[in-house]
Write a protein that holds these residues in place. Sequence first.
Motif, PDB file in Angstrom:
ATOM      1  N   THR A   1      42.037  -5.845   8.225  1.00  0.00           N
ATOM      2  CA  THR A   1      40.683  -5.210   8.522  1.00  0.00           C
ATOM      3  C   THR A   1      40.722  -3.830   9.360  1.00  0.00           C
ATOM      4  O   THR A   1      41.897  -3.568  10.083  1.00  0.00           O
ATOM      5  N   ARG A   2      39.757  -3.231   9.121  1.00  0.00           N
ATOM      6  CA  ARG A   2      39.669  -1.903   9.836  1.00  0.00           C
ATOM      7  C   ARG A   2      39.549  -2.287  11.047  1.00  0.00           C
ATOM      8  O   ARG A   2      40.198  -1.241  12.040  1.00  0.00           O
ATOM      9  N   SER A   3      38.927  -3.025  11.695  1.00  0.00           N
ATOM     10  CA  SER A   3      38.819  -3.384  13.046  1.00  0.00           C
ATOM     11  C   SER A   3      40.378  -3.548  13.559  1.00  0.00           C
ATOM     12  O   SER A   3      40.487  -3.174  14.852  1.00  0.00           O
ATOM     13  N   GLU A   4      41.023  -4.376  12.955  1.00  0.00           N
ATOM     14  CA  GLU A   4      42.382  -4.914  13.348  1.00  0.00           C
ATOM     15  C   GLU A   4      43.356  -3.583  13.520  1.00  0.00           C
ATOM     16  O   GLU A   4      43.994  -3.535  14.368  1.00  0.00           O
ATOM     17  N   VAL A   5      42.993  -2.844  12.715  1.00  0.00           N
ATOM     18  CA  VAL A   5      43.890  -1.326  12.733  1.00  0.00           C
ATOM     19  C   VAL A   5      43.655  -0.755  13.975  1.00  0.00           C
ATOM     20  O   VAL A   5      44.295  -0.098  14.551  1.00  0.00           O
ATOM     21  N   LEU A   6      42.243  -0.394  14.176  1.00  0.00           N
ATOM     22  CA  LEU A   6      41.725   0.140  15.359  1.00  0.00           C
ATOM     23  C   LEU A   6      42.155  -0.122  16.428  1.00  0.00           C
ATOM     24  O   LEU A   6      42.239   0.449  17.473  1.00  0.00           O
TER      25      LEU A   6
END
Length: 238
Positions: free
Chosen positions: A88-93
Amino acid sequence: MSQQHDITDRMRGILIDWLVEVHYKFELMEETLYLTVNLIDRFLERQTVSRKKLQLVGVTAMLLACKYEEISVPVVEDFIVISDKAYTRSEVLDMEKVMVNTLQFNLSVPTPYVFTKRFLKAAQSQKELEALAFYLMDLCLVEYEMVKFPPSLLAAAAVFTAECTLNGSKKWTKTTQLHSHYSQHQLLECSKMMVALHQKSGTGKLVSVFKKYGTSKYGHVARTQSPAHFMLEPRFWD
């Protein structure tokens, strides 16, 4: 990699091979690929990573490298899509925060790319020599056994091996030796390993570098230049 319990050298190779393909598909600068691999290796040296998070480390490293090197940066969503929405986007960030903190925000590093460009200039290289030298360098990125060599030695060995391959004989000018600070014999082990990598390129499952340098953009160098088998003979180094 010695502190990694869930991932192996082979898994690292698969990751880098995939990132070479991603890098080519996104049409990124060559510097970005070399910085990406540097960030991955330094992170894995300091942080234990689980197998299921290895690809996340890879895409995050490339995202960071893009922010450092590129003018037009792919967005987070591009990396999520290219990794088949595995994260997910949050995992990448979140991984981005962990990575920059682990590396203490040190993204300014001398990669083999910088040294190779300098040594090619000293060698007064033509396009064919440049393409072959970087082909050999890219092959080294995938192989963990090549990490032990300093970036400057890798670059010098790539230029030397490429020159010998194109000339069919030993060639290392005093000018190139002066700029690189390496003699032919200091390049022996690394150059032999590069020839071995060149010999097996295009075989097996990790073929992204071979495909990349088999395109017209790189003068089809992967398909037109045969490995310098003669460099593996002891008499060559006498």
